[in-house]
Design an enzyme around this catalytic site. Structure first.
Site: not given
Ligand code: ASP
Length: 322
Positions: A13, A55, A87
């Protein structure tokens, strides 16, 4: 002296944007690379876009590539490294790096809960704070840390606790190891040192299963196959299993499949306490290894690293218990 900091973008993100319909999508060009951070001539940032993936697309193989890149950085004159990451699986990559990088060089993993063009986006702020922590002499020898929302967490215990809140990263039981306040890095506790395994490959077929009331043998039986290298079980409470699972657990052990137990509780440490059918005392006697204080996803990464390093028997048990 100007400190060279290696910036490794991996996606997530922090590098995405919101479109007109409110959906969050990856960009070809990471918006962070277009931003000129204010710099009082103290740091030189060297940026590499090693991946550009959400991720949930992260794999142990990619974690290994990241670890190998950071392991080369010290010899190249870098003072520290910052990894930007989605995340969702950030806590797994962070502990993988922590277990496989033996250098004292500061390594900071960060991300964002709001994409780059959303109101109140936390990406740039977290990125800048992560650079501050990675360039602080106090961060030397602290192991890999996760910096989000002005808190510094050890990679070993931090976990994502909320789907959307910017204060999602928490360390249950032990708390953060530091905070960043008005640009100043303040460490408040150190965690005990651990063994490092600078592996150069990763084994596959290491699984994670969660226990539940009324669990039977079905799921465990599906994993009872020659290719399985190990299974982490998120057991109940202090570390207990429903009695119906016991024959299959015994069969997995008889087939030399490493079984590691953690608790599915959000807080605390799994210990062999209860001496009843399926209680932790029974499970430990069967040869199930208790992994102290880690969550299921983190224990799975630790088991994977230990197995990839060729650890077996008592050595593997000691490694996982530490
Ligand atoms: N779905 C996203 C990821 O993990 C969430 C984020 O980065 O906050 O790539």
């Amino acid at each position: 002296m100007i400190k060279k900091i290696l910036i490794l973008h991996t996606g997530g993100t922090i590098s995405m944007s919101e479109d007109a319909d409110g959906n969050i999508k990856p960009n070809d060009q990471n918006p962070l690379t277009a931003i000129q951070l204010e710099n009082k001539g103290e740091v030189e940032l060297v940026t590499e876009e090693i991946f550009n993936v959400p991720s949930p697309h992260m794999t142990p193989q990619r974690m290994l590539e990241l670890s190998l890149r950071i392991r080369r950085a010290e010899a190249e004159g870098f003072f520290g490294a910052v990894v930007t990451h989605g995340t969702d699986t950030l806590e797994e990559t962070a502990i993988f790096l922590d277990l496989t990088i033996s250098s004292k060089m500061p390594v900071v993993v960060t991300g964002a809960m709001r994409s780059s063009n959303e109101v109140g986006s936390d990406g740039l702020y977290n990125f800048r704070t992560a650079i501050t922590v990675a360039s602080s002499p106090e961060s030397v020898g602290k192991g890999v840390v996760v910096v989000m929302n002005d808190e510094i967490h050890s990679a070993r215990y931090v976990t994502k606790t909320h789907t959307t809140n910017v204060a999602t990263f928490r360390t249950p039981t032990f708390g953060p190891i530091g905070i960043v306040s008005e640009g100043h890095v303040n460490y408040v506790q150190t965690i005990k040192p651990q063994a490092h395994e600078p592996i150069d490959h990763v084994v596959s077929n290491v699984y994670l299963v969660k226990a539940y009331a009324g669990m039977d043998t079905e799921l465990l039986h599906a994993l009872n196959k020659p290719e399985t290298n190990g299974i982490v079980i998120e057991a109940l409470g202090a570390g207990n299993m429903p009695p119906e699972t016991l024959p299959e657990l015994q069969s997995l052990i008889d087939h030399n499949i490493t079984l590691v137990l953690v608790s599915r509780c959000f807080n605390g440490i799994a210990e062999p306490v209860y001496d009843y059918e399926g209680g932790g005392v029974n499970l430990a006697k069967m040869g199930i290894i208790f992994c102290r204080g880690l969550t299921g996803p983190k224990a799975r990464i630790k088991l994977l690293v230990g197995l990839s390093a060729g650890l077996k028997g008592e050595e593997l048990k000691k490694y996982l218990n530490n």
